[in-house]
Design a protein around this motif. Structure first.
Motif, short mmCIF file in Angstrom:
data_model
loop_
_atom_site.label_atom_id
_atom_site.label_comp_id
_atom_site.label_asym_id
_atom_site.label_seq_id
_atom_site.Cartn_x
_atom_site.Cartn_y
_atom_site.Cartn_z
N THR A 14 32.13 56.35 32.95
CA THR A 14 33.25 56.12 33.87
C THR A 14 33.16 57.02 35.10
O THR A 14 33.34 56.55 36.24
CB THR A 14 34.59 56.39 33.14
OG1 THR A 14 34.69 55.57 31.99
CG2 THR A 14 35.76 56.12 34.07
N SER A 28 38.98 51.01 42.66
CA SER A 28 38.67 51.66 41.39
C SER A 28 38.89 50.74 40.20
O SER A 28 38.22 50.88 39.17
CB SER A 28 39.54 52.92 41.23
OG SER A 28 40.92 52.59 41.30
N SER A 29 39.83 49.79 40.32
CA SER A 29 40.07 48.88 39.20
C SER A 29 38.83 48.07 38.86
O SER A 29 38.54 47.82 37.68
CB SER A 29 41.23 47.94 39.53
OG SER A 29 40.99 47.25 40.74
N TYR A 32 36.50 50.33 36.78
CA TYR A 32 36.88 50.40 35.36
C TYR A 32 36.49 49.12 34.62
O TYR A 32 36.07 49.17 33.46
CB TYR A 32 38.38 50.65 35.24
CG TYR A 32 38.81 52.05 35.61
CD1 TYR A 32 38.34 53.15 34.90
CD2 TYR A 32 39.71 52.27 36.65
CE1 TYR A 32 38.73 54.43 35.23
CE2 TYR A 32 40.11 53.55 36.98
CZ TYR A 32 39.62 54.63 36.28
OH TYR A 32 40.01 55.90 36.60
N GLY A 273 43.43 53.27 33.82
CA GLY A 273 41.99 53.11 33.87
C GLY A 273 41.44 52.66 32.52
O GLY A 273 40.58 51.77 32.43
N VAL A 277 39.39 49.27 31.48
CA VAL A 277 38.16 49.33 30.69
C VAL A 277 38.26 48.35 29.52
O VAL A 277 37.32 47.61 29.20
CB VAL A 277 37.90 50.76 30.18
CG1 VAL A 277 36.75 50.76 29.18
CG2 VAL A 277 37.57 51.68 31.34
#
Length: 569
Positions: A14, A28-29, A32, A273, A277
């Motif tokens: 990560t 950032s999404s 993840y 996050g 994932v």
């Protein structure tokens, strides 16, 4: 300790991917999601399997809904009812209905069609906000309206949290109607319980906690409130996230709202996050060759339905044609909250896993395409519409969500005086103080005084300090003032800062730290006394003003008291 190696692997992958994505300015999404895809069960290589992972990931949505609730208290929803509330609700309802009806006519079950319509109606606030900021369009009419509607979509999605699990469990139309009615009744009951409990207990609780002046205790109390509210709605058979949203709404009415958001942000970001994932682990690349035509059709349906709906609704509100199309380009992108609804639907068996894979990939593809639509929204809008001179621009698209013109750090004697002057001049401001008694006094005075430390970067982000025109530091603690100026310089370097200082030495330190001006109280009080004396002696006002300006321009050097030298022996 059995899963420690897998947890370390998860964190290492990560961190590596997030560093790369932040350097490339990719949301950032999506990073993840890629982590979940790499470490998921459907790809070659190491697989992370931690039984508690799914539970932790679910709390990412819980804290996300709590944060959204903080920003949409009941008074704010009331103030927004004419513009953002109407447009946001219309966009979600019409998109859900349009997509749902088309998919139902295409052969899907009514439940699956409804769920996918709700998933497709969401837009990514993260992608929209970051892309607009990079393009310098975040303060344009279409940029402000598009971002506000995308954030408000999360509020309108809250009823889906109640409805979707019921759709997965009910069998038969008669039972479905009964289950939905019972679920809505429990939702109203949960709202009433949280509402009255908050009015009776939350504000006194946080006043008692803030009097201890302990950041650790404050954070623990916030976590207690979130988890207790989530547990309450879960015990009623509703989702955890629904209770967190209600608790956020209640706390959003208090003076502690910004500090609460600041305290909860690290937990929300990390757990959210983990949620993404987990969503990435659901993606099955092996199924892509079989479903990719349907995934692409789903992407086109998502993009086109939202563009058409947004253009029609925004155009009717009074915005010109070009701006309406530009707003539609922003909102066409799929949203992270759509993943949350999709995960809930899969857990409750409301949709088939194969249909879930198609919807999941369609949202992912729309995010990639949506970045391009936002990047070139002006050029695309110019091709699709002609500007209309007769159309009036949408007025006050963010009514109910104003950013303060001035931030005040500290509500003591000086802070109160400045707040009075600003209010009498029609300038909006918000003051922060870490003394709950001062906060109560400020609210009693009719000024927007909130609990919090202005030196906290998370608080500055929650208060949208970057949109302010000026920051004023009025605390008499030199160290606290220095910390506040440093935090403001780091978070919003373009916002000018002026400060209060005890003496000239403190003034110089604060100016060097980044303040535009730092006025030493001792010298200014002497100058004020001297000014009155000169006026009583009939010295012309123009000469006095010129003298004072010269003294300030020379950093008070002409009036600085020189140390007395001892006679040499």
């Amino acid at each position: 300790m059995v899963h420690l190696a897998q947890i370390i692997l998860l964190m290492g992958v990560t961190v590596a991917i997030m560093i790369a994505f932040q350097r490339l300015h990719i949301p950032s999404s999506l990073g993840y999601l890629l982590v979940g895809l790499i470490l998921g069960p459907h790809t070659a290589g190491p697989t992370v399997y931690v039984p508690e992972f799914k539970v932790l990931a679910e709390f990412g949505v819980v804290f996300l809904l709590f944060s959204i609730g903080l920003n949409y208290s009941l008074p704010q929803l009331q103030a927004m009812r004419h513009q953002i509330l109407g447009l946001g609700t219309a966009q979600v309802v019409l998109t859900t209905a349009t997509v749902g009806i088309l998919l139902w006519l295409a052969g899907l079950s009514a439940v699956a069609a409804f769920v996918i319509g709700a998933v497709f109606a969401q837009s990514s606030s993260t992608i929209i906000g970051r892309q607009l900021a990079e393009q310098g369009e975040d303060n344009t009419p279409h940029g402000r309206l598009g971002l506000a509607i995308s954030v408000f979509q999360d509020v309108t999605a809250v009823p889906f949290l109640v409805v979707i699990p019921v759709l997965g469990a009910a069998i038969g139309l008669d039972k479905l109607a009964g289950e939905l009615g019972w679920a809505m009744a429990k939702a109203v009951m949960a709202f009433a319980l949280v509402f009255y409990a908050a009015r009776w207990a939350l504000r006194p609780l946080f006043h008692m906690v803030t009097e201890r002046r302990s950041a650790e205790l404050f954070t623990l109390t916030v976590l207690l409130v979130v988890l207790a509210a989530a547990w309450m709605t879960s015990s009623l058979g509703l989702s955890l996230a629904f209770g967190a949203f209600l608790a956020g709404m209640m706390l959003g009415e208090t003076e502690f709202r910004h500090q609460v958001e600041s305290s909860i942000r690290p937990f929300r970001d990390v757990l959210l996050g983990l949620f993404f994932v987990g969503v990435g682990m659901l993606v099955d690349p092996a199924a892509l060759p079989r479903i990719w035509p349907w995934a692409l059709l789903g992407t086109l349906l998502l993009l086109l339905s939202k563009i058409v709906v947004v253009v029609l609704t925004v155009r009717r509100s009074g915005m010109d044609s070009i701006a309406s199309w530009r707003t539609a380009m922003l909102l066409a992108v799929g949203g992270e909250f759509g993943f949350a609804l999709l995960a809930i639907a899969l857990d409750s068996s409301a949709i088939d896993p194969d249909i879930g894979q198609i919807a999941l990939n369609a949202v992912l593809f729309s995010m990639i395409a949506g970045v391009l639509l936002i990047r070139f929204n002006h050029a695309i809008a110019n091709c699709l519409a002609r500007p209309s001179a007769a159309s009036a621009p949408l007025k006050n698209p963010l009514t109910g969500l104003p950013a303060p013109q001035v931030l005040i750090g500290g509500y003591g004697r000086v802070g109160h005086t400045i707040a009075v002057l600003l209010k009498s001049s029609g300038v909006t401001c918000v003051a922060f103080d870490t003394d709950p008694k001062r906060v109560q006094q400020g609210l009693a005075d009719g000024h927007p005084v909130l609990y919090g430390d202005i030196a906290d970067p998370e608080l500055l982000a929650a208060a949208r300090a970057e949109l302010a025109s000026l920051a004023i530091i009025t605390v008499d603690d030199h160290t606290a003032a220095l910390s506040a100026i440093s935090a403001l310089r780091g978070h919003c370097p373009h916002v000018p800062v002026i400060a209060r200082a005890r003496d000239l030495q403190t003034s110089s330190v604060l100016v060097n730290a980044g303040a535009i001006h730092a006025y030493p109280e001792a010298i200014e009080a002497s100058l004020r006394l001297g000014t009155i004396a000169l006026r009583m002696l009939n010295i012309p006002t123009a000469d006095i003003d010129r003298m004072l300006q010269d003294i300030r321009d020379w950093d008070y050097q002409p009036v600085i008291e020189n140390p007395v030298k001892k006679n040499a022996r």
